[in-house]
Design a protein around this motif. Structure first.
Motif, PDB file in Angstrom:
ATOM      1  N   GLN A 156      26.222  -4.721 -32.900  1.00  0.00           N
ATOM      2  CA  GLN A 156      24.788  -4.880 -33.070  1.00  0.00           C
ATOM      3  C   GLN A 156      24.123  -3.507 -33.074  1.00  0.00           C
TER       4      GLN A 156
ATOM      5  N   GLY C 271      23.907 -12.942 -24.476  1.00  0.00           N
ATOM      6  CA  GLY C 271      24.185 -11.626 -24.994  1.00  0.00           C
ATOM      7  C   GLY C 271      23.222 -10.542 -24.569  1.00  0.00           C
ATOM      8  N   GLY C 272      22.610 -10.687 -23.391  1.00  0.00           N
ATOM      9  CA  GLY C 272      21.696  -9.660 -22.945  1.00  0.00           C
ATOM     10  C   GLY C 272      22.404  -8.360 -22.587  1.00  0.00           C
ATOM     11  N   SER C 274      22.242  -4.607 -20.419  1.00  0.00           N
ATOM     12  CA  SER C 274      21.600  -4.032 -19.238  1.00  0.00           C
ATOM     13  C   SER C 274      20.720  -2.852 -19.609  1.00  0.00           C
ATOM     14  N   ALA C 275      20.907  -2.312 -20.790  1.00  0.00           N
ATOM     15  CA  ALA C 275      20.204  -1.095 -21.158  1.00  0.00           C
ATOM     16  C   ALA C 275      19.263  -1.260 -22.343  1.00  0.00           C
ATOM     17  N   MET C 276      19.520  -2.291 -23.162  1.00  0.00           N
ATOM     18  CA  MET C 276      18.732  -2.417 -24.386  1.00  0.00           C
ATOM     19  C   MET C 276      18.206  -3.832 -24.522  1.00  0.00           C
ATOM     20  N   HIS C 278      16.221  -5.181 -26.374  1.00  0.00           N
ATOM     21  CA  HIS C 278      16.036  -5.706 -27.725  1.00  0.00           C
ATOM     22  C   HIS C 278      17.316  -6.290 -28.308  1.00  0.00           C
ATOM     23  N   LYS C 279      18.436  -6.020 -27.660  1.00  0.00           N
ATOM     24  CA  LYS C 279      19.708  -6.443 -28.248  1.00  0.00           C
ATOM     25  C   LYS C 279      20.081  -7.860 -27.861  1.00  0.00           C
ATOM     26  N   GLN C 280      20.797  -8.505 -28.764  1.00  0.00           N
ATOM     27  CA  GLN C 280      21.387  -9.792 -28.436  1.00  0.00           C
ATOM     28  C   GLN C 280      22.830  -9.758 -28.937  1.00  0.00           C
ATOM     29  N   ASN C 281      23.736  -9.600 -28.015  1.00  0.00           N
ATOM     30  CA  ASN C 281      25.136  -9.401 -28.392  1.00  0.00           C
ATOM     31  C   ASN C 281      25.828 -10.724 -28.716  1.00  0.00           C
TER      32      ASN C 281
ATOM     33  N   ARG D  78      26.701 -15.631 -19.655  1.00  0.00           N
ATOM     34  CA  ARG D  78      25.592 -15.490 -20.604  1.00  0.00           C
ATOM     35  C   ARG D  78      25.659 -14.167 -21.361  1.00  0.00           C
ATOM     36  N   ASP D  79      25.892 -13.091 -20.615  1.00  0.00           N
ATOM     37  CA  ASP D  79      25.765 -11.754 -21.198  1.00  0.00           C
ATOM     38  C   ASP D  79      27.105 -11.109 -21.560  1.00  0.00           C
ATOM     39  N   PRO D  84      24.113  -6.877 -16.226  1.00  0.00           N
ATOM     40  CA  PRO D  84      22.673  -7.187 -16.333  1.00  0.00           C
ATOM     41  C   PRO D  84      22.178  -8.033 -15.162  1.00  0.00           C
ATOM     42  N   HIS D 102      19.584   2.193 -12.443  1.00  0.00           N
ATOM     43  CA  HIS D 102      20.346   1.923 -13.658  1.00  0.00           C
ATOM     44  C   HIS D 102      19.736   2.513 -14.930  1.00  0.00           C
ATOM     45  N   MET D 105      21.650   4.424 -17.705  1.00  0.00           N
ATOM     46  CA  MET D 105      23.065   4.020 -17.758  1.00  0.00           C
ATOM     47  C   MET D 105      23.170   2.769 -18.615  1.00  0.00           C
ATOM     48  N   THR D 106      24.391   2.266 -18.729  1.00  0.00           N
ATOM     49  CA  THR D 106      24.583   0.984 -19.401  1.00  0.00           C
ATOM     50  C   THR D 106      25.714   0.238 -18.698  1.00  0.00           C
ATOM     51  N   SER D 107      25.859  -1.022 -19.027  1.00  0.00           N
ATOM     52  CA  SER D 107      26.881  -1.855 -18.382  1.00  0.00           C
ATOM     53  C   SER D 107      28.254  -1.195 -18.397  1.00  0.00           C
TER      54      SER D 107
END
Lengths: 354, 354, 354, 354
Positions: A156, C271-272, C274-276, C278-281, D78-79, D84, D102, D105-107
Motif C-alpha cells: 500500500q 489493516g490499521g 501504528s504509524a500511518m 491513512h493506510k489500510q493494509n 484486525r491489524d 497498533p 511511538h 516509529m512504526t510497528s
C-alpha cells in the motif's frame, strides 16, 4: 537433450551462464581430478614415503592422461563414482609406476577436493560479479537516487521516499554478501584428504606433510578431513541462496515498480509478447525472483544432506551433486541478470500519476 | 557442459535415463510446438473462422518448419519464452498465410500444451515402468517371501517377520501410485488454450469448437484454460515425489539389510570402491534414497509456484520450468533403478547371525 | 507460552482457528486413543478370541479412564510415544482385566488410528469451508463479474477482462480441491492395525474380523496395515498445500488489485497501521499468501517422511507429528480467511484510472 | 490446545524445551515491546527533540503498562500486528503525555527489535549448550575414543577405526557452529529503527542520536534500518539448521550403531515399547534426526521470505513469524537431547561380533 534449464537448447538463453557453465564443464572437472591425483603422488614423494623419480614420472603420466569419458560414464553407473574407473585408466597408463597412484586416498578425496577447486572458481566469479553489481547499483543510485517515489508498505502507498532509500535495500545486502563470501572461502576451498575411512591411517606419520604439500600444490587451504561433516558446504549453499534471495527482492520491487498504474520505473529492451505487441514484459526482473525461489527451495536439500551417516553417505553425497552445482549456476546467472537489469532501468517519478 | 546430473557426461551414467531424456529432447519439444500451432490453424478452419485451403497450407508450412535453434535461444533470452521468435520464423516461412498463424493464441498456450504432450509421454513411460516394477517385486516376493528376516522397528530388532511382509510395504504403494497416476492423467494431459489473457476472447463464439478440435487433433483432453491455475501440475509433481518417496523407503530398507552384521540381503554386481577392493557398495539402493530426497525437496518449489498472480506469472511459470522436468527425470530413473535392484538382490535369513 | 502462531497469545488472533484447534485439543486426542483401545478390546471379543463379558468390562474401564496428563508427558519424554504410559494407566485401572487391553496392538496402531479420526474431523471442516467459500466466490462473481478490470500478464497491463474471468481462476481450483478431498478421504480415514511389526501376527486368523469390527466401531475404512507406507498421508498433506496454494494465488491477486494506482478492488475493515492512519493494509490477503508459502515449505518435510525405514521409523514418524497438524491448521485458517475476505472486497473498475 | 509439538500437552515432553519456551513466552515478549517503546521515548529526550521530564514520565507509564492481552489478540486479528492496539493502550494510560509515545516509529521497529532481544536470549542459550555439548563429547571421546569400531562407508563395513575418529565428526562441526554463532550475533542482535517507511525521515537530523541511544539502552548493536533486508535473519536461521543438521548426523550414527547385529553402542534408559518389553528404542537419537529434517525443511521458508517487497512485506514477514521461532525451539531442544544422549551411551567394540 537436457532437462535442466541452464544447458537447455533455448531456455539456456534465459537461464544459462557461459562462465559458470565452463567451470562445471567435463574437461575442467577431469583436469581437477588429474591435478589432484598428481599432486597426491608428488606429495607422497615430498613426504619421503614414495621415491621421488618414480613419483614424478607417475605424476606426469597422470597429468597427461586423457580419460575415456564413455568408460568413465559406465564406471560411474557401476560404482556410483567415476574415480575407480579413472584410476584404472591412469594405472593402465602408468605401467610399472601404478603402485604410486591413488594408494592411500579414496574416491571421496578426489571428488571433494575437485569440488573445492570448482568452488574456488565459482567464488571468484561471484565475487567479481558482486563487485560489478554493487558498482552498477551505486551508479544507478547516484543518477536517480534523488527521484521521489512512493514508499510502499504491505503493498500500500505509505509515504514518499527517495529512490536512493529503496536502492539501498538492494545494494546493502550485496555488500554484506561480498564480505561474507570472502570470509567463507577458506572454509570451502580446502583440501579433503582422508583415505578410505577418513582417518588418513594409510598415510601414517607422514599424513600432515602430505596434506600440507597437496594443499600447497593445489593452492587450497589445508584442513582436517571433512568427508562426513558437510556443514561448511551447506553453509556455502546457504550463502548462494542469500545472494539470490536479496536479488529476488530487487527483482520483485522492479516488477512492482514497472506496473502500469505504478509507473515508477521503465525497463529498456526485451520482453516481447507473441500475442500483444504493445507489451514489454519485465523478463529479467521476474527471472531474479524465479532464481531466488529456486535456490530457496534447493537450500533445504543441502541441509538434508547434513545427515551424512558414518564415514561416508552415498545418499547424502549424491544429493549434494544433484543440487549444489545448480545453485551455483542460478547464483551466477542471477548476478549477471541483475547487472543487466541495472543498465536497462530508468527511475520515474511514481509518486504523482504520470 | 552441464551442471545437472541427468545429462552430465559421466554422472549421467548413474542418474541419467535415456528414455526420459528423449522425451525432453529439443527436437521432440519443437515438434510438439509445431504440432500445436498447426492444430490451432486447422482448428480455426474447422470452426469456420479461417479459410480451409489457406489454413491447410499454413499448417503444412508450420509442420515442416525447421526452426533456427540459435535464434530461438536468443529470442528466449530476449522475450523470456521461445514462442515469439518461433512464430516470427514460422510466419516468415508462411508468407501470405502468416495471418493464419498463432493469431488468437499466446505463448503460454503453446508452452503449456507442449507440456501436456510431454507429460503424456512421461506418464506412459512411468506407467509402464510401474507395471514392470510391480511384477518384479511380485516375483521377488514369490521367490523369497517365505524367508524369515528380523522385523525392525525404530531400527531395533523387534520380532521375526516373513520377507513378504516387508516386500509388501514396497509393492503396495506402487500399485496405489499406478492407479493414482492413471486417474490423474486426464487432469494434466489437457489442452491449454486461452489467448493473451486466458479468456479466449479473440476466438469469439467459435472458441469451444476450436478448443475441442485442437484437443482431438492432439489427442489431449479438452479443458477450460488453466494458464493461471497450476494446482493440477503441482499435484502431478506431488505424485512423482510420492513415487520416488516410496522407492526411497525401499532403497533405505535395502541399504540397511545389506549391512554386515545385519546381512539380510545380498546385492549382485556394482558398487566397487577405489580404495577398498573388498567392498561392494549398495549404490543403486542409495540412489533410490537420494532421488527420493531430491524430489521431496523439489516438490516444495512446485507448490510455491501455485502463487501464480493475475493472468500469467512469469515468476511462477519459470520456476516450474526449472523444477518439473528434473522431477520427471528423477522419477523415471528411480523406477528403472528399483527394477534393476530387484534383479540383483538375494534375500538371506537375517534373523539368526549368518 | 508457545512458539507457534496458531496458539500464540496474540498472533493466534491472526493465525489461529478455533474449530481446527479444538480438533487437535488434548482432550479430544485422548478421547480418540481411549475409543480406539476400547474398540480393539471389544473387537477381540467380537472375533471370539477374548471373553465378551470381561472384554466389555475392560472396554468400559478404558472409556471412562481419565489419564494423568503429566505422567503421559513424562512417559512420552521417556518412550517417545505416550502409549506405553497410557496403557500402564489403563491397565492399573482395569485390574484383573488388564490382560484384555492393548495386547496384540502396538503404539503406532493407536497413534495412527487416532490420526485417522482426527483427519476425518479436519476433512469435514475443510469440506464445509470449501463449500462455503465456493458459494461466497460465486456470489462475488455474480455481483461483480461484469466489472471490467485490466487483465495483467507478467505483471503488465495486457487486455481488459471481466472480473468474472479472474474470479474463476480463484474458484475453479477450489471445486477441484473439494472433489479431490472427498475422493481422498477413504485413503486417510482408515484403520491402522498391525501389531508390533505390522503383520498382525499376534491376532492370528481372527485378524481380519478384528480389523473389520474395529473399523465399523470407529466408523473408519478398513485397510491393510499402513504403518510404514505413508504415501497417502503425504498425498493428503499435498492436497492441503494445494488448497492453500490456490488461495495464495487469490490473496496475491487481491494484494495487487488493492494497490493505489491499480485500484481494482477495495477491502473493507482492518489493516490499521501504528504509524500511518491513512493506510489500510490488505492483511487478510497477505495472510493467504503467507499460509500458502508456509504449507508449500512444509509439504517437502512430509515427502521426506516417506523414507520410512523398515517396520517403523521413529525419525520419519516424528517428522509427520511436527508438520502435519500445522498444515491442517494453516489450511483451515486459510479457508476461513478467504471467506472473510470475500465479504470485505468490492471490485472497482481498475481499467480506466480512477 | 496446540498443534505444535513444542508446547503440546504430552508431545512437549519429547520435543519441548522449558528454557527456550520461556524466551518466547508472552510476558517476556510484551516486556521486550514495552522496553523498546520506553527506550525510544527516552532516546528522543536524550536527543533533545522531546522534553526530558515528560518523556521520563511517559517512559515510566510504558514500563509499568500491563497490556490487555485479549484486546491485543483482537487487535492483531484486525491489524495484522499487535502494535497498533498496544500503542492505543499505552497512550490511554499516558494521558497528556501520549504525544511522546511511538510517534516516529512504526510497528515493524517494535516487532523486529523485540526479535533482536529474543534472539539474544536464544543465542546465549545456544552458546551455553554448544559449550556444554562440546565438553560432553570431549569427555565421551576421552573415555571411549580408543575403542575400535568398524568404520563404515556407504553403510558397508570398510576398515576398523577408533571411536575417537567418529566422535570427532560429531564434535568438530559443533565447535565451528559455536564460533560462527558468536560471530553472527552482532548481525542479528541489532536495533531496528526506521519509522513508517524505514528512512527515519520523521526523526530528522536527530535520527542517529536516537538510534545510538536506543541501542545503548537495549544493549543491542546499532544498525541501519533492516526492515526490508532479511538476509541476516535468514542466515541466522541457516545456522540453526546447520547445528541441528550436524546433530542429526550424530543421531543417525547412534541409531545405526545401536542396531542389534552392529552393536557398537548401548543406550541407557528410555525407549520403552507398548508391545515389546524387550525393546529399547533409541528415541533421543531418532529425535536428533527428526529435528534435523524439520529445520532443513524450514530453512527453505526463511529463504523464501527474502523476497521482501518494497518497504515492508506483510507476506514475507508473517512467514518468518511462522517459522523462525520453531527453528529456535528445535535447535535448543536438539542441543539438550544430544547432551542427554552423550550421558547415556556406552561405546562397545562393534568390530568383532559381540
Amino acid at each position: 537433450m537436457s532437462a535442466d534449464v541452464f544447458s537447455h537448447r533455448w531456455l539456456g538463453g534465459l537461464f544459462g551462464d557461459r562462465q559458470a557453465a565452463a567451470i562445471w564443464a567435463p574437461d575442467r572437472q577431469i583436469a581437477h581430478m588429474l591435478r589432484i591425483e598428481a599432486a597426491y603422488t608428488r606429495a607422497r614423494a615430498h613426504a619421503g614415503t614414495w621415491p621421488k623419480v618414480r613419483a614424478d614420472r607417475a605424476a606426469r603420466v597422470i597429468e597427461t592422461c586423457i580419460p575415456d569419458l564413455d568408460a568413465l560414464r559406465s564406471g560411474t553407473a557401476r560404482d556410483g563414482v567415476p574415480v575407480p574407473e579413472l584410476i584404472r585408466q591412469i594405472k593402465a597408463a602408468a605401467g610399472d609406476d601404478s603402485d604410486l597412484i591413488h594408494v592411500g586416498m579414496t574416491s571421496q578425496d578426489v571428488i571433494d577436493t575437485a569440488l573445492s577447486l570448482t568452488l574456488r572458481d565459482i567464488n571468484e566469479l561471484l565475487a567479481a560479479r558482486l563487485a560489478e553489481l554493487c558498482a552498477a547499483l551505486s551508479a544507478l543510485s547516484s543518477a536517480s537516487g534523488h527521484v521521489e517515489i512512493m514508499g510502499r508498505t504491505r503493498m500500500q502507498a505509505a509515504l514518499p521516499i527517495r529512490f536512493a532509500h529503496r536502492a539501498a535495500s538492494w545494494a546493502t545486502p550485496l555488500a554484506d554478501h561480498a564480505a561474507a563470501l570472502s570470509a567463507q572461502r577458506s572454509s570451502v576451498e580446502r583440501l579433503q584428504l582422508g583415505g578410505p575411512v577418513g582417518d588418513r591411517a594409510g598415510l601414517g606419520a607422514a599424513a600432515p606433510v602430505v596434506a600440507a604439500e597437496m594443499a600447497r600444490q593445489l593452492d587450497l587451504h589445508d584442513a582436517p578431513a571433512w568427508h562426513s561433516t558437510r556443514a561448511q558446504i551447506a553453509a556455502h549453499a546457504g550463502r548462494l541462496s542469500l545472494i539470490t534471495g536479496s536479488l529476488g527482492k530487487m527483482g520483485q520491487d522492479v516488477c512492482l515498480m514497472a506496473q502500469q498504474g505504478i509507473d515508477a520505473l521503465q525497463i529498456r529492451g526485451g520482453g516481447g509478447s507473441s500475442a500483444m505487441p504493445h507489451k514489454q514484459n519485465p523478463v529479467l526482473a521476474e527471472l531474479l525472483v524465479t532464481l531466488a525461489r529456486f535456490n530457496a527451495t534447493q537450500v533445504a536439500g543441502m541441509h538434508h544432506a547434513l545427515v551424512h551417516e558414518q564415514e561416508r553417505s552415498g545418499v547424502a553425497w549424491g544429493l549434494e551433486w544433484m543440487i549444489l552445482p545448480q545453485m551455483t549456476m542460478a547464483t551466477a546467472r542471477s548476478l549477471a541478470v541483475a547487472q543487466d537489469l541495472c543498465a536497462r532501468i530508468t527511475i520515474r517519478d511514481g509518486h504523482s500519476p504520470a
